[in-house]
Every structure is written in C-alpha cells, then in structure tokens.
Design a protein around this motif. Structure first.
Motif, PDB file in Angstrom:
ATOM      1  N   THR A   8       0.838  -1.192   0.000  1.00  0.00           N
ATOM      2  CA  THR A   8       0.000   0.000   0.000  1.00  0.00           C
ATOM      3  C   THR A   8       0.876   1.246   0.000  1.00  0.00           C
ATOM      4  N   ALA A   9       0.500   2.197  -0.848  1.00  0.00           N
ATOM      5  CA  ALA A   9       1.246   3.444  -0.861  1.00  0.00           C
ATOM      6  C   ALA A   9       0.994   4.178   0.446  1.00  0.00           C
ATOM      7  N   ALA A  10       2.064   4.694   1.017  1.00  0.00           N
ATOM      8  CA  ALA A  10       1.942   5.373   2.302  1.00  0.00           C
ATOM      9  C   ALA A  10       1.325   6.770   2.145  1.00  0.00           C
ATOM     10  N   TYR A  11       1.521   7.337   0.957  1.00  0.00           N
ATOM     11  CA  TYR A  11       0.992   8.675   0.706  1.00  0.00           C
ATOM     12  C   TYR A  11       0.304   8.700  -0.645  1.00  0.00           C
ATOM     13  N   ARG A  12      -0.773   9.439  -0.737  1.00  0.00           N
ATOM     14  CA  ARG A  12      -1.440   9.662  -2.021  1.00  0.00           C
ATOM     15  C   ARG A  12      -1.514  11.161  -2.250  1.00  0.00           C
ATOM     16  N   PHE A  13      -0.982  11.579  -3.359  1.00  0.00           N
ATOM     17  CA  PHE A  13      -0.987  13.005  -3.665  1.00  0.00           C
ATOM     18  C   PHE A  13      -1.580  13.248  -5.034  1.00  0.00           C
ATOM     19  N   LYS A  14      -2.389  14.273  -5.140  1.00  0.00           N
ATOM     20  CA  LYS A  14      -2.815  14.749  -6.457  1.00  0.00           C
ATOM     21  C   LYS A  14      -1.873  15.881  -6.832  1.00  0.00           C
ATOM     22  N   ILE A  15      -1.344  15.828  -8.052  1.00  0.00           N
ATOM     23  CA  ILE A  15      -0.522  16.946  -8.517  1.00  0.00           C
ATOM     24  C   ILE A  15      -1.071  17.457  -9.857  1.00  0.00           C
ATOM     25  N   VAL A  16      -0.786  18.722 -10.157  1.00  0.00           N
ATOM     26  CA  VAL A  16      -1.276  19.313 -11.396  1.00  0.00           C
ATOM     27  C   VAL A  16      -0.120  19.724 -12.305  1.00  0.00           C
ATOM     28  N   MET A  17      -0.329  19.569 -13.602  1.00  0.00           N
ATOM     29  CA  MET A  17       0.633  20.013 -14.605  1.00  0.00           C
ATOM     30  C   MET A  17       0.225  21.428 -15.018  1.00  0.00           C
ATOM     31  N   LEU A  18       1.118  22.389 -14.818  1.00  0.00           N
ATOM     32  CA  LEU A  18       0.812  23.788 -15.103  1.00  0.00           C
ATOM     33  C   LEU A  18       1.746  24.340 -16.163  1.00  0.00           C
ATOM     34  N   ARG A  88      -1.896  18.873  -4.256  1.00  0.00           N
ATOM     35  CA  ARG A  88      -0.920  19.055  -3.182  1.00  0.00           C
ATOM     36  C   ARG A  88       0.425  19.546  -3.702  1.00  0.00           C
ATOM     37  N   GLY A  89       0.541  19.598  -5.032  1.00  0.00           N
ATOM     38  CA  GLY A  89       1.776  20.085  -5.626  1.00  0.00           C
ATOM     39  C   GLY A  89       1.608  20.216  -7.124  1.00  0.00           C
ATOM     40  N   GLY A  90       2.614  20.795  -7.772  1.00  0.00           N
ATOM     41  CA  GLY A  90       2.505  20.943  -9.224  1.00  0.00           C
ATOM     42  C   GLY A  90       3.858  21.023  -9.902  1.00  0.00           C
ATOM     43  N   LEU A  91       3.862  20.597 -11.163  1.00  0.00           N
ATOM     44  CA  LEU A  91       5.031  20.831 -12.006  1.00  0.00           C
ATOM     45  C   LEU A  91       4.656  22.019 -12.875  1.00  0.00           C
ATOM     46  N   LEU A  92       5.426  23.107 -12.767  1.00  0.00           N
ATOM     47  CA  LEU A  92       5.139  24.301 -13.562  1.00  0.00           C
ATOM     48  C   LEU A  92       6.147  24.345 -14.703  1.00  0.00           C
ATOM     49  N   VAL A  93       5.655  24.050 -15.888  1.00  0.00           N
ATOM     50  CA  VAL A  93       6.523  23.796 -17.034  1.00  0.00           C
ATOM     51  C   VAL A  93       6.595  25.001 -17.972  1.00  0.00           C
ATOM     52  N   THR A 118      -4.508  28.560  -1.248  1.00  0.00           N
ATOM     53  CA  THR A 118      -3.289  28.316  -0.464  1.00  0.00           C
ATOM     54  C   THR A 118      -2.116  28.086  -1.416  1.00  0.00           C
ATOM     55  N   GLU A 119      -0.913  28.135  -0.868  1.00  0.00           N
ATOM     56  CA  GLU A 119       0.250  27.841  -1.692  1.00  0.00           C
ATOM     57  C   GLU A 119       0.569  26.352  -1.610  1.00  0.00           C
ATOM     58  N   ILE A 120       1.062  25.777  -2.692  1.00  0.00           N
ATOM     59  CA  ILE A 120       1.455  24.367  -2.705  1.00  0.00           C
ATOM     60  C   ILE A 120       2.878  24.280  -3.265  1.00  0.00           C
ATOM     61  N   PRO A 121       3.603  23.218  -2.938  1.00  0.00           N
ATOM     62  CA  PRO A 121       4.950  23.072  -3.495  1.00  0.00           C
ATOM     63  C   PRO A 121       4.916  22.953  -5.022  1.00  0.00           C
ATOM     64  N   LEU A 122       5.816  23.690  -5.657  1.00  0.00           N
ATOM     65  CA  LEU A 122       5.927  23.637  -7.115  1.00  0.00           C
ATOM     66  C   LEU A 122       7.368  23.344  -7.502  1.00  0.00           C
ATOM     67  N   VAL A 123       7.533  22.571  -8.556  1.00  0.00           N
ATOM     68  CA  VAL A 123       8.856  22.404  -9.157  1.00  0.00           C
ATOM     69  C   VAL A 123       8.799  23.099 -10.513  1.00  0.00           C
ATOM     70  N   ILE A 124       9.767  23.982 -10.759  1.00  0.00           N
ATOM     71  CA  ILE A 124       9.832  24.688 -12.038  1.00  0.00           C
ATOM     72  C   ILE A 124      10.574  23.789 -13.028  1.00  0.00           C
ATOM     73  N   VAL A 125       9.915  23.456 -14.130  1.00  0.00           N
ATOM     74  CA  VAL A 125      10.502  22.537 -15.104  1.00  0.00           C
ATOM     75  C   VAL A 125      10.799  23.271 -16.418  1.00  0.00           C
ATOM     76  N   ALA A 126      12.081  23.419 -16.722  1.00  0.00           N
ATOM     77  CA  ALA A 126      12.513  24.032 -17.977  1.00  0.00           C
ATOM     78  C   ALA A 126      12.600  22.893 -19.000  1.00  0.00           C
ATOM     79  N   ASN A 127      11.599  22.786 -19.856  1.00  0.00           N
ATOM     80  CA  ASN A 127      11.513  21.628 -20.757  1.00  0.00           C
ATOM     81  C   ASN A 127      12.036  21.949 -22.166  1.00  0.00           C
ATOM     82  N   LYS A 128      12.288  20.899 -22.909  1.00  0.00           N
ATOM     83  CA  LYS A 128      12.787  20.938 -24.296  1.00  0.00           C
ATOM     84  C   LYS A 128      14.270  21.330 -24.371  1.00  0.00           C
ATOM     85  N   VAL A 129      15.054  20.954 -23.362  1.00  0.00           N
ATOM     86  CA  VAL A 129      16.481  21.310 -23.383  1.00  0.00           C
ATOM     87  C   VAL A 129      17.259  20.577 -24.486  1.00  0.00           C
TER      88      VAL A 129
END
Ligand code: G3D
Ligand code: MG
Length: 183
Positions: A8-18, A88-93, A118-129
């Motif tokens: 069983t997964a210990a954590y379940r998170f919904k994340i959004v692609m932005l 609960r978090g997002g990848l901001l691409v 509210t604010e949620i953790p985001l990772v900034i993703v610089a794509n197409k490198v």
C-alpha cells in the motif's frame, strides 16, 4: 514486482501540470506514466489524469501520484476548479525555446494559488532542453527565478527522457517535506 504492487502506498498526492500550451505537459506526463503497469488514463471534464506509484528509496516510502493534466484550454471555470481541487503540488513547465512561456510562469502560479486558496509546493521545469540551437531562456535565468521564489528547478526533455522521472520524484520529496512540516 508483484510484491511491490501489493504494497500500500503510504501517501497519495494529487498533482497538477501547469504551464502554457505546447510546453510539453502532456509529453512529460505520458513519458512518466507510460511504462507503468498501473497507468490509467481517464478522460474527465476537460482534464486527464494518470496514476503512478513512485518509489522513494531514500525516504523508504511509496507515493501514489494522481497526475492531472488539462486537455487543451477549457474555457469553463468549473473545469479549472475541479482541476485544482485537492492538488498538493505541481510541475510548472515552460519551454526553453519560447520566452513568453517563461514569462507566464508567474501567472500560472497565481491562478493555482488563487484557485486553491493556499500555496502548494511547485517544481519549475525548464523543458525541451534537447533543442539546444533554439534555446532562448538560459539555465542561469531559470535557476535565478526559481531560487528567488523558493522553488526547485529542473531541466528536462520529454523527447529524450532526460530528468523526467527526477522532476516528479523531486516534487514528491518536496511534498513529503511540506506534509511533515505542517504536522
Ligand atoms: P502541452 O501538453 O503542454 O500543451 P505537449 O504540450 O506535451 O502536447 O507538447 C507540445 C509539442 O512539443 C509536441 O509536439 C511535443 O512532441 C513537443 N515536445 C514536448 N516536450 C518536448 C521536448 O522535451 N523536446 C522536444 N523537442 N519537443 C517536445 P507536436 O509536434 O506533437 O505538437
Ligand atoms: Mg496537453
């Protein structure tokens, strides 16, 4: 493999692609989830989501991620509300070959935080490198921006697969840390 699936997964998170259109949100999500036995795409009202388990050995946990990706640019507010709800978090691409997509990062952030209240953790993703010759937004600029806002910065290519897993697992780690802090 079987054993792991039954754990069983210990954590379940919904994340959004932005991020703006055509920056690679769907390409990253597809690459990340396609190998997974559990990948399960569902078409909802203007958004797709896929579920994938992420093993974080250094944290000794398994996280079940529901990755939500807006299909196209839905015009209806209700779609956007259900898209963001519970995230609960997002990848901001952004796309390193189009400066406008980098300049719009802040707008996506504002929309998400406003919708969530509210604010949620985001990772900034610089794509197409991989598109080295067409690149206009430098590593230095991207890193500087992310650092100034307190976000982690990752450079990726959905085409080659470079840092795709890392983008999602980094976000998982950041979300876990945020969960622990709020306890
Ligand atoms: P979106 O979901 O953010 O709107 P998509 O973006 O994932 O649909 O990607 C838009 C286009 O960019 C697609 O090309 C896709 O193949 C391409 N793309 C996505 N990520 C990368 C990448 O890292 N490198 C390169 N070179 N291309 C990428 P098409 O031609 O199918 O529209
Ligand atoms: Mg898309």
């Amino acid at each position: 493999m079987r054993c792991e699936r039954m754990t069983t997964a210990a954590y379940r998170f919904k994340i959004v692609m932005l991020g703006d259109g055509a920056v690679g949100k769907t390409a990253l999500t597809t690459r990340f989830t396609q190998d997974s036995f559990e990948a399960d795409y569902k078409r909802t009202i203007g958004a797709d989501f896929a579920i994938k388990r992420v093993n974080l050995p250094d944290r000794n946990v398994i996280v079940s991620l529901a990755v939500w990706d807006l299909a196209g640019q839905p015009r209806f507010e209700v779609v956007r509300q259900s898209f963001y709800r519970g995230a609960r978090g997002g990848l901001l691409v952004y796309d390193v070959t189009r400066r406008r997509t980098f300049l719009n990062v802040e707008r996506w952030k504002e929309e998400a935080f406003k919708a969530l209240g509210t604010e949620i953790p985001l990772v900034i993703v610089a794509n197409k490198v991989d598109l080295v010759d067409d690149r206009v937004v430098t590593t230095k600029e991207g890193k500087k921006y992310a650092k100034s806002k307190g976000h982690v910065y990752v450079e990726s290519s959905a085409l080659t697969g470079e840092n795709v897993e890392e983008s999602y697992s980094t976000l998982c780690t950041t979300m876990l840390d945020a969960t622990k802090k709020s306890k």
